[in-house]
Scaffold this active site. Structure first.
Site, PDB file in Angstrom:
ATOM      1  N   CYS A 142       0.837  -1.207   0.000  1.00  0.00           N
ATOM      2  CA  CYS A 142       0.000   0.000   0.000  1.00  0.00           C
ATOM      3  C   CYS A 142       0.871   1.257   0.000  1.00  0.00           C
ATOM      4  CB  CYS A 142      -0.916  -0.026   1.227  1.00  0.00           C
ATOM      5  SG  CYS A 142      -1.912   1.451   1.421  1.00  0.00           S
ATOM      6  N   CYS A 145      -0.343   4.174   2.094  1.00  0.00           N
ATOM      7  CA  CYS A 145      -0.107   3.980   3.526  1.00  0.00           C
ATOM      8  C   CYS A 145       1.361   4.206   3.879  1.00  0.00           C
ATOM      9  CB  CYS A 145      -0.469   2.561   3.946  1.00  0.00           C
ATOM     10  SG  CYS A 145      -2.060   2.013   3.338  1.00  0.00           S
ATOM     11  N   ASP A 146       2.252   3.659   3.094  1.00  0.00           N
ATOM     12  CA  ASP A 146       3.662   3.572   3.515  1.00  0.00           C
ATOM     13  C   ASP A 146       4.626   4.382   2.658  1.00  0.00           C
ATOM     14  OD1 ASP A 146       2.911   1.888   5.575  1.00  0.00           O
ATOM     15  OD2 ASP A 146       3.105   0.087   4.354  1.00  0.00           O
TER      16      ASP A 146
HETATM   17  C1  LIG Z   1       1.187  -3.845   5.022  1.00  0.00           C
HETATM   18  C2  LIG Z   1      -0.047  -2.969   5.070  1.00  0.00           C
HETATM   19  C3  LIG Z   1       0.039  -1.697   5.571  1.00  0.00           C
HETATM   20  C4  LIG Z   1      -1.093  -0.888   5.626  1.00  0.00           C
HETATM   21  N1  LIG Z   1      -0.976   0.355   6.157  1.00  0.00           N
HETATM   22  C5  LIG Z   1      -2.054   1.155   6.230  1.00  0.00           C
HETATM   23  C6  LIG Z   1      -1.947   2.470   6.772  1.00  0.00           C
HETATM   24  O1  LIG Z   1      -0.866   2.905   7.196  1.00  0.00           O
HETATM   25  N2  LIG Z   1      -3.075   3.226   6.786  1.00  0.00           N
HETATM   26  C7  LIG Z   1      -4.284   2.791   6.290  1.00  0.00           C
HETATM   27  O2  LIG Z   1      -5.253   3.536   6.347  1.00  0.00           O
HETATM   28  N3  LIG Z   1      -4.409   1.554   5.783  1.00  0.00           N
HETATM   29  C8  LIG Z   1      -3.325   0.726   5.727  1.00  0.00           C
HETATM   30  N4  LIG Z   1      -3.435  -0.513   5.158  1.00  0.00           N
HETATM   31  C9  LIG Z   1      -4.742  -0.921   4.612  1.00  0.00           C
HETATM   32  C10 LIG Z   1      -5.648  -1.390   5.754  1.00  0.00           C
HETATM   33  O3  LIG Z   1      -4.949  -2.351   6.506  1.00  0.00           O
HETATM   34  C11 LIG Z   1      -6.939  -1.985   5.202  1.00  0.00           C
HETATM   35  O4  LIG Z   1      -7.608  -1.026   4.429  1.00  0.00           O
HETATM   36  C12 LIG Z   1      -7.841  -2.427   6.370  1.00  0.00           C
HETATM   37  O5  LIG Z   1      -7.175  -3.354   7.177  1.00  0.00           O
HETATM   38  C13 LIG Z   1      -9.144  -3.050   5.859  1.00  0.00           C
HETATM   39  O6  LIG Z   1      -9.853  -3.482   6.961  1.00  0.00           O
HETATM   40  P1  LIG Z   1     -10.988  -4.612   6.851  1.00  0.00           P
HETATM   41  O7  LIG Z   1     -11.462  -4.808   8.244  1.00  0.00           O
HETATM   42  O8  LIG Z   1     -11.938  -4.266   5.793  1.00  0.00           O
HETATM   43  O9  LIG Z   1     -10.230  -5.916   6.336  1.00  0.00           O
HETATM   44  P2  LIG Z   1      -9.005  -6.735   6.905  1.00  0.00           P
HETATM   45  O10 LIG Z   1      -8.092  -5.905   7.722  1.00  0.00           O
HETATM   46  O11 LIG Z   1      -8.443  -7.421   5.694  1.00  0.00           O
HETATM   47  O12 LIG Z   1      -9.667  -7.835   7.864  1.00  0.00           O
HETATM   48  C14 LIG Z   1     -10.405  -8.900   7.330  1.00  0.00           C
HETATM   49  C15 LIG Z   1     -10.813  -9.838   8.459  1.00  0.00           C
HETATM   50  O13 LIG Z   1     -11.714 -10.822   7.930  1.00  0.00           O
HETATM   51  C16 LIG Z   1     -11.343 -12.110   8.422  1.00  0.00           C
HETATM   52  N5  LIG Z   1     -11.821 -13.110   7.478  1.00  0.00           N
HETATM   53  C17 LIG Z   1     -11.474 -13.307   6.176  1.00  0.00           C
HETATM   54  N6  LIG Z   1     -12.137 -14.363   5.657  1.00  0.00           N
HETATM   55  C18 LIG Z   1     -12.934 -14.845   6.660  1.00  0.00           C
HETATM   56  C19 LIG Z   1     -13.848 -15.934   6.772  1.00  0.00           C
HETATM   57  N7  LIG Z   1     -14.092 -16.752   5.734  1.00  0.00           N
HETATM   58  N8  LIG Z   1     -14.452 -16.149   7.944  1.00  0.00           N
HETATM   59  C20 LIG Z   1     -14.226 -15.344   9.030  1.00  0.00           C
HETATM   60  N9  LIG Z   1     -13.383 -14.276   8.966  1.00  0.00           N
HETATM   61  C21 LIG Z   1     -12.731 -14.044   7.812  1.00  0.00           C
HETATM   62  C22 LIG Z   1      -9.831 -12.033   8.554  1.00  0.00           C
HETATM   63  O14 LIG Z   1      -9.356 -13.026   9.436  1.00  0.00           O
HETATM   64  C23 LIG Z   1      -9.663 -10.610   9.093  1.00  0.00           C
HETATM   65  O15 LIG Z   1      -9.834 -10.638  10.494  1.00  0.00           O
HETATM   66  C24 LIG Z   1      -2.340  -1.363   5.132  1.00  0.00           C
HETATM   67  C25 LIG Z   1      -2.430  -2.661   4.613  1.00  0.00           C
HETATM   68  C26 LIG Z   1      -1.307  -3.466   4.597  1.00  0.00           C
HETATM   69  C27 LIG Z   1      -1.415  -4.874   4.071  1.00  0.00           C
END
Ligand SMILES: Cc1cc2nc3c(=O)[nH]c(=O)nc-3n(C[C@H](O)[C@H](O)[C@H](O)COP(=O)(O)OP(=O)(O)OC[C@H]3O[C@@H](n4cnc5c(N)ncnc54)[C@H](O)[C@@H]3O)c2cc1C
Length: 347
Positions: A142, A145-146
């Site tokens: 990302c 983000c970074d």
């Molecule tokens: C390396 C990295 C750095 C980042 N840095 C930043 C930053 O500095 N600032 C920023 O704003 N964003 C950042 N992001 C982006 C940010 O992390 C994502 O936008 C955010 O985490 C999305 O949140 P979410 O809850 O939608 O999904 P996710 O964080 O992807 O969480 C998904 C969840 O669903 C669960 N899940 C998946 N499939 C199933 C299933 N079948 N059954 C039950 N549970 C399931 C997983 O276990 C997980 O707990 C970064 C991403 C990465 C990879």
């Protein structure tokens, strides 16, 4: 699994699939509304933010906040209001009948009146050596983000589509040089995005090249990368088949993967929930044409990256998490009123 969690007995008011920031935000709102949500943590408890060190763009933390810390605080906050967490991963969902039924990978079944899908979208990884150790330590998926951590660095962007061009153009604001590494000689990106990247004086291309290994440590970050090239493209595949390939180790301060994301929605296959061609969930608008978090199945709501191929930020995921919980609360109230009326008419 949390031993106190009886996943089979009652019908829950709301189950939240996913414990990333969207699921946590939904859990805080749903718990404060006394819905006693059950959060299924899935294969990656805490979600993608647990893969990163510093988050500098989440509102309210002027000095930045650790990804783990932000997630742990969110979980503590949700638990404080009565949310329950368990290590379940959903394998199948039956949504044609009420209550909805979920089948978990350990065989347990759960029934719920409303469902919030916050299962995220996983960035695709290249499969290079050491990527597990260095993700979040100079290796990222990302740039928004970074990128700002790489002022004055030479960085690589891996990919050849629109998102790779976008990441490269964004990184060129900070980095000394950006090299797009692509395994073929032709980009998949649209002409306009490709031209923008090609015309940028700080962006270079390495054609017919792939990333083979990353070097560095969690203390130093990424320090160099080994690239492998073949004049006909797809060098890793060629090397695996015994062809001669060129290898070069280049010094870099950061590497960004931009080969796409896969939304975690396979467990919804066969349901009436509408997804786009990549698998991202569609949500509907209300009668006034305004956005909601409800999917095409009434009572099933979507939050976070799983329904958002465009922004994919912590703050946007948290925002839609709260919206999904508020929409769920309103849905359950309507359901309750409908059930009461039905009871009055035909006891
Ligand atoms: C390396 C990295 C750095 C980042 N840095 C930043 C930053 O500095 N600032 C920023 O704003 N964003 C950042 N992001 C982006 C940010 O992390 C994502 O936008 C955010 O985490 C999305 O949140 P979410 O809850 O939608 O999904 P996710 O964080 O992807 O969480 C998904 C969840 O669903 C669960 N899940 C998946 N499939 C199933 C299933 N079948 N059954 C039950 N549970 C399931 C997983 O276990 C997980 O707990 C970064 C991403 C990465 C990879």
């Amino acid at each position: 699994m949390n031993e106190e969690t009886d996943t089979t007995a009652d019908v829950r008011d709301v189950v939240i699939i996913g414990s990333g920031i969207a699921g946590l935000s939904a859990a805080v709102y749903a718990a404060r509304a006394d819905l006693e949500p059950l959060v299924l943590e899935g294969p990656e408890p805490g979600g993608q933010l647990t893969l990163t060190t510093d988050v500098e763009n989440y509102l309210g933390f002027p000095e930045g906040v650790g990804g783990m810390e932000l997630i742990q605080n969110g979980k503590d906050q949700a638990e404080r209001f009565g949310a329950e967490f368990t290590h379940g991963t959903v394998e199948n969902a039956t949504l044609e009948e009420r209550p909805f039924e979920l089948e978990l990978s350990n065989g347990d079944r759960l029934r719920t009146r409303a469902l919030i899908v916050a299962s995220g979208a996983s960035a695709r990884w290249v499969g290079a050596e050491n990527e597990d150790e260095l993700m979040g330590y100079g290796l990222s998926t990302c740039a928004t983000c970074d990128g700002a951590f790489h002022r004055g660095d030479d960085v690589l962007v891996i990919g050849g589509g629109d998102s790779a061009m976008e990441e490269a153009l964004f990184l060129a604001k900070f980095a000394d040089s950006v090299t797009i590494v692509h395994r073929r000689e032709e980009l998949r990106a649209s002409e306009i995005m490709a031209d923008r990247a090609r015309d940028h004086e700080d962006i270079e291309f390495r054609w017919n090249t792939e990333l083979e290994a990353l070097h560095g440590s969690q203390e130093e970050g990424v320090t160099s990368a080994t690239l492998v090239s073949h004049p006909d493209g797809y060098p890793s595949e060629k090397a695996a088949n015994g062809a001669d390939v060129d290898r070069e180790t280049v010094e870099v301060g950061g590497v960004f993967y931009a080969i796409g994301h896969t939304p975690n929605t396979e467990f919804l296959e066969g349901t009436a929930i509408d997804r786009d061609e990549r698998g991202y969930l569609y949500t509907r608008t209300d009668d006034a044409g305004r956005a909601t978090t409800e999917t095409m199945v009434e009572g099933v709501f979507a939050a976070g990256d799983v329904a958002d191929p465009n922004y994919q930020q912590a703050i946007t995921a948290a925002g839609t998490g709260s919206m999904a919980a508020l929409d769920t609360e309103a849905y359950l109230e309507t359901l309750e009123r409908t059930e009461e009326t039905a009871y009055e008419v035909s006891p």
